[in-house]
Each structure stands twice: as structure tokens, then as C-alpha cells.
Design an enzyme around this catalytic site. Sequence first.
Site, PDB file in Angstrom:
ATOM      1  N   ASP A 564       0.749  -1.269   0.000  1.00  0.00           N
ATOM      2  CA  ASP A 564       0.000   0.000   0.000  1.00  0.00           C
ATOM      3  C   ASP A 564       0.781   1.323   0.000  1.00  0.00           C
ATOM      4  OD1 ASP A 564      -1.745  -2.098   0.311  1.00  0.00           O
ATOM      5  OD2 ASP A 564      -3.010  -1.098   1.782  1.00  0.00           O
ATOM      6  N   GLU A 761      -1.691  -8.859  12.409  1.00  0.00           N
ATOM      7  CA  GLU A 761      -1.498  -8.480  11.009  1.00  0.00           C
ATOM      8  C   GLU A 761      -0.039  -8.112  10.735  1.00  0.00           C
ATOM      9  OE1 GLU A 761      -3.902  -5.141   9.829  1.00  0.00           O
ATOM     10  OE2 GLU A 761      -3.426  -5.373   7.706  1.00  0.00           O
TER      11      GLU A 761
HETATM   12  C1  6A9 Z   1     -10.394  -1.416   3.888  1.00  0.00           C
HETATM   13  C2  6A9 Z   1     -11.535  -1.262   6.055  1.00  0.00           C
HETATM   14  C3  6A9 Z   1     -13.881  -2.026   8.689  1.00  0.00           C
HETATM   15  C4  6A9 Z   1      -3.869  -4.469   3.400  1.00  0.00           C
HETATM   16  O1  6A9 Z   1      -4.862  -8.437   4.055  1.00  0.00           O
HETATM   17  C5  6A9 Z   1      -5.593  -7.770   3.096  1.00  0.00           C
HETATM   18  C6  6A9 Z   1      -4.868  -6.549   2.605  1.00  0.00           C
HETATM   19  C7  6A9 Z   1      -3.535  -6.928   1.986  1.00  0.00           C
HETATM   20  O2  6A9 Z   1      -3.743  -7.618   0.784  1.00  0.00           O
HETATM   21  C8  6A9 Z   1      -2.664  -5.744   1.674  1.00  0.00           C
HETATM   22  O3  6A9 Z   1      -1.407  -6.164   1.236  1.00  0.00           O
HETATM   23  N1  6A9 Z   1      -4.689  -5.619   3.723  1.00  0.00           N
HETATM   24  C9  6A9 Z   1      -2.502  -4.876   2.902  1.00  0.00           C
HETATM   25  O4  6A9 Z   1      -1.725  -3.764   2.608  1.00  0.00           O
HETATM   26  C10 6A9 Z   1      -5.969  -5.195   4.336  1.00  0.00           C
HETATM   27  C11 6A9 Z   1      -6.795  -4.381   3.388  1.00  0.00           C
HETATM   28  C12 6A9 Z   1      -8.098  -3.954   3.931  1.00  0.00           C
HETATM   29  C13 6A9 Z   1      -8.762  -2.997   2.976  1.00  0.00           C
HETATM   30  C14 6A9 Z   1     -10.175  -2.758   3.316  1.00  0.00           C
HETATM   31  C15 6A9 Z   1     -11.680  -1.358   4.585  1.00  0.00           C
HETATM   32  C16 6A9 Z   1     -12.650  -1.966   6.716  1.00  0.00           C
HETATM   33  O5  6A9 Z   1     -12.996  -1.314   7.880  1.00  0.00           O
END
Ligand code: 6A9
Length: 792
Positions: A564, A761
Site C-alpha cells: 500500500d 497483522e
Molecule cells: C479497507 C476497512 C472495517 C492491506 O490483508 C488484506 C490486505 C492486503 O492484501 C494488503 O497487502 N490488507 C494490505 O496492505 C488489508 C486491506 C483492507 C482494505 C479494506 C476497509 C474496513 O474497515
Amino acid sequence: LLASSSSTVFVNAESTFIDTMHSDPATAAAAAQNSSLLWGIYRPNLYFGTRARLPNTLMTGLMWFGTQDFSGPDHIRHGCEERDGFEKYGWLKHDGRTFGTQELKDTRNNVELTTEFIKVPGGNHGGSWAARISGKPIRNGEPMSISTLYYVGLDGDGQLNVDTASYDVKAPIVGNVKELGNFDITIQQTFGHEKSNTHFMGATIPSGSLWRAKEFVKEILTHRAQIMQQQGATDFRPQDLYILPNQFFGGSTNILLIQMNYDSEFEFEVMFNSKSSPNPVTTETISSAISKAEDAFDKRFEDTFHLKQHGYSDSMVKFAKATMSNLVGGIGYFHGSSIVDESPTYEDGQNDHLEGPVARRPLPNPQMTAPASLFTAVPSRSFFPRGFYWDEGFHQTLLGQWDNDLSLEIIKSWYDRQDSNGWIQREQILGEEARSRVPEQFQIQYPEHANPPTLLYAISGYLDRLSNVTSTFSVGAFGNSGQTQFSSDFAEGEHDVLNGRLTNTDLAKQYLAELYPKLRTNYEWMRRTMQGGIREYGRTSRSRVEGYRWRGRTKSHTLTSGLDDYPRAELPSVAELHVDLLSWIGFMSRNLQRIATIVGEEDDAEEFEDHYKAIANNVEDLHWNEEQKAYCDVTVDEMDESVQVCHKGYVTLFPVLLGIVSPESKNLDHILDLMHDPNELWTPYGLRSLSASDDHFGTGENYWKGPIWINVNYLALHALKTHYVEKGPYREKAAKIYNELRDNLIKNIYSEYERTGYVWEQYNDKTGHGQRSHPFTGWTAMVVLIMQMGRA
Ligand code: 6A9
């Protein structure tokens, strides 16, 4: 079907009406292999819920709330929510097909719940199953007062009949759903006081709204409480006030709820019996089936990962089991529409607007797609309970070791989501339930947005497992630097884990042959859509086209890269080339070459090999920065000159993480130094995402600007082990780093689990503390593989 009042709805363990079991479930299991994935805990966003792996079907779920005060209905437990503040919850053991056991510590309500699930195969409709829910106070001596609600709902065609007359004697729910055949469902208390204090309700709710069961319940309970108060009631306790009305509303019941109130230790069970199965579940059989399945789980876990054998303590083995099991318990089945914007984009040369993307959509046109299904694990049951493309490849790298065929089924489901161009949505937000968890601005998916192709990483793990059983699969130009050493990961005893049907040579070939056209289309889509502009070189020779750029980038974010907010060039530009992406595409070429060879596409294999060589060449040519001693992104400056942009950290490691840099290369030596230097990436807890010496280190939202991520640490360990610890002049350095890094990761993730009750995480690079979402048993669960890998 109106108004039945009953206070003895539930039969006792002793008075169960079903005969005892006819045959050994284990024998039946072999025969029912094919249907063993029809029923499951496929609602991982809930604390506990089951459903069939079918669209619009039968679902069940658990809710509860505290009755120690009057705020209960505002705090109904149903979906996993961090704000519920549980001190711990998650599956401790879960085999993904027949059995699971979960513990939940609802601290505020002083109740520790256990949910167990057991499936008894047999018949033509996925077998029968049972859930056992029990609870007891966390702090003995302090009051525990809770109300549990279990519901059965039918979201679609079929029948759910409730025989109100005999409701208190036999299976209260008798149903029929096309794919599930005839069945009955019994919900009964098996242990506890207040047995008479049970309530129920049946209703007809609009189709597609079952996922709102909690809101529905909250409305019913508060509405009834109001009426009772209006009628002058003043001296009610919460458990007398917030109760279901013991009535059936509407013509054909499609949701049925059973409520039981408890103030001390309790247990109740839910039994789903498929009429076509000769092996019913009964109160008597549940216990023995669970304990058998649990023993089998323990044995299989050891046979697969050999942790005890490698000297891990009992509590570390327990931790590993829980961590893997919560990934398995995170497997869900999702169905519904998503939102896609296919409007045309225009790319300007460079974008100096502060936050705008380099690509503009002058005529945005977000559209609902046709409904689709996905079978997938999820990164986090609480915070991200849906499929994410690059997370899934990591999940399946672990799951493939545990249950090869289940994993291949999930991989196949993902490729079924690929469109004819070769695009797969990065974030799979299917249906209203999934959408309800995502802020609007993040709901739309764009058809030029990619994500690292990690599913191929999982598939390459499958190929390695195969090459271990038969030489048929030990093929390919990179075979000798790749597979042979790779197999060392899967040392003696690994044959045990090849438990799947799809490790049979012919079936494996068939699976790969079916998948291959999609893999190829996806690869072509990546190369076409992510094509970078290598302006100063022109496009005459093959190697000169091998440069790539992530789309969907803004000044501060490149969500598509998966990393990100990791810093890139100051301004987004069409002239950028991203070194992590070039590495990923090289990784694809190499693995497609392997698969093409297996499925007999020799010409394709040669083409992929050419691509790979050109890519390996350009990794050095375009991206190596001799001053910084790192692989860097590229862009153009104000003078339109090509410049490298070095932010040392995960991005600059990718050519090594994906094994593209040769073990003989001097550059490898520099990258190893970069990894091991505490002023750069090294910490006692793992490799930090961005160098401590970088200007952006720890700044802004600080998501991928320092904190430690386990997926990338796994890539590092795996690359070291596979490519660098046995060969070349730097092998000793590589081995030292490998061993230390591995120890650090295991130690920290484990001790944080012990300290906090969760797997996280990411981990803080200064304190090692787990942070952000939890439980995050997505890629962090790869710690189990890290434990398994052994020392170099
Ligand atoms: C936003 C928020 C209730 C971010 O693990 C999933 C992803 C990865 O693929 C990515 O590499 N995460 C990492 O940088 C989480 C992404 C969540 C986005 C959704 C909404 C919800 O609030």
C-alpha cells in the site's frame, strides 16, 4: 403455523429419538470424499456459523448476549468484531472437512464458549453434522448471565417445516432443499440449569436478508421489551424481558430461532441429519466422533509438520495448531454481485496532483456484476472477512501442505473468477454482507488493477510436492536450480502429507491442463496491462519490453502492489518501472514454463523461458543501482532523464525474494548485507518493511514503512533456503541470516501470541508487539511453515 406456546421445546440427551450410529464414520469418510466439502463452517465472518457451499442456501448461526444488565441487545455477539473485546478467540483445531473446535473468551460477559463441529459423512448430500456449544464462567465466583440464540435460515428455494404440534418431542425442523435433499435439524440442551427458560420464534424474512439476522433479532427483542414495559411490567430481569415470543409469524417459515438463557455452565447441541445418509448423528455419537476426529487431527498435524519431532514444546505445538486451524476455520463460501468500473481510462504523462491517480476516469461507470461465487480463506475473520488475491496465494502455500485437494479446490475457485481478458478482482467483495464491511470508496474494482500473482506461488508449492513423489514432474529449464533444492524443504517424511487424490500423476496432469489456459491468459493480461514504457530504449529487442508498472497508483499509495503506502517515486508517472512487479512477472514466466512443460505445451514453455531470461537480464540492467547497492524502481526526472528511485526495504529485495538473482552474483552479497544491517532492515523480530535509514521510515500511516510483515519474511526465508544457502560464494552468510531470521520470527510471533492471545497483522519493528488487525491468521499463519522449514 401460528402461536404455539411451549416451554419444553428441547429434548434431553437421554430421550433422544434417533437410533445409535450404524457404521464407523472413518470408513464412510473415504467413500464420501467428494461431498466432504459441501457442508462446513463457511461463514468465517461469524463467531460460529455453518452453511452449505452453495449459493442461496441453508445457513445456521450462533448469537449471544449478556443479561447481567439491560444493554444486551445492543451488544449481541454474532459477527467477529474487534470491538467486542474478547481476550481470545479462534479455532484451536480444525481439519477443514470434518471437525473443528473453537474457544471464545467473551471477557465482558464473563463467559468462555466452546464451539465444536463434527461431520459424519454418508449419503448423497454431504452427510450429516453436529455443532456442540458449551459455556462456563471465565472468572469463577463472578456471575455469568447470558442468553444464547441459535438460528436456522433458508436463503432461497426449499422448505423449512416446523411441526409445531410435536415440536417439543422430535426434530423440530424438517426440511428439503434441492441440493441438500431431505433433512431434519434438532436443537437441544444437553447440560445446564434454567432448562425451562427456552424460547423460540419462526418467521418469514425477505430472501437475501438472512445475513442481517442479528439486526432482526435485536429488533424483535427490543420491540417485545417495549411492549412488556408498556403493559406495565417493571420488575423484569433482562433475561425475562429480552425473550423471543414463542410464535411463528408469516406463511412459510424461513428463519427459526431458539433462545436459551443460562446463568451457569451449559451445553447445547445442534444436529443436522441428512435423510439420505445411513449414519445419523446423535447425542451419543457426537462425543465419540469428536474425540476420534481430534486424535486424528493431532496425529495428522505431527505427520505433516513434524514439530514435536523437531523438538518444539507442547505449548508451541498447540500454538501452531491453533494458528493453522484458524486459517482453516477462516475458509468461507461467498456469493453475490460485486461492483466493477470498466469505464475508459486516460493516462497523463505525469501527475503532479497531490493525490490523484496517474490514470483518470472522466466518465466513471460503476456497475453491479452478475452474482458469482468464491471459495476462499480470509486474511482476518474480524476485520477483512473476504477474499484478497495476493493474500490467498500465501494462505494456500500453507493449506496445500495440510490438505492438498482442498487447497486446489480453492485455487480453482479463484481462477473461476477470472474474466475473459485474464483479470481477477484483487479484493472479492461478493454480495451485500461482504459489502457491508467495506467503506464505499473501496468497493469498486477496476479492470486494470492487478495484485501480486501469489496463487502461482501456491501452485509452485504443489508442483514441488508432486516432484517429490514422481520424477514426472521434475521438469523445466529451471528445474535444477529450482525444484531439486526446493525439494529439500520437503525433506524425509513429506510423503505423508501428500494426502490428496490430486497427487496422482494422471489426475495432477489433468488438473494442471485444465488450469493452464487460464494461467496463460492471466499472464498475458499482466504483461499487456502492466506494460511499462521503456522510452529511451525503444521496443526493438525482446529484453527491452520487459519493464512493468503497477496501475492504480496515487502519489501516496500503490494498493495494487500489495504494499500500500510503501514509498515509490515522488510523483506517479507513466514512465515508472517497478522492480517488484518485474520480479513477479519473472516469477510467473518461470513457473508457467514449468507447468507448460508438464502439460505438453513445449512451444509455450520455450517462449516463457525466453521471457524469463530477458526479465532476469532487465532486473540487473534497469533496476540495479550500483551506488545504493539495491534494486530500485525507475522513473524520469524533470529533464526527462531516466532515474532510479531507491527506498531500501521490501521492494528492493524482490529480485532475491523471488529467486531471480543468481547465487553467484555479487549483488546478492549486498542484498544480504542490507537484510542483516540493524540500521537498515534487521530487527530482533524479523525484517522490517522499510529501512530505518529511509526518509519515509515510520512516517504517515506507517503501514508498510517499517512494521514487520510475515508474508514477505516468509518469501525471504524460502528464497534463502531454496536458492542461496547451499550454493555460491555467499552461502554461509545466507545460511546465517536464514537461521537467525527464522529463530527471531518464530520466537516473537509465538511470544506475542502468549502475551496477547492473538496472531497479528503485523509486528512493531521496535518492540516486536503485534499490531493492527487481530486475529490475523491469514499469511501470519505461515509461521507454521517457518517452524516446519528447519535450520539451514
Ligand atoms: C479497507 C476497512 C472495517 C492491506 O490483508 C488484506 C490486505 C492486503 O492484501 C494488503 O497487502 N490488507 C494490505 O496492505 C488489508 C486491506 C483492507 C482494505 C479494506 C476497509 C474496513 O474497515
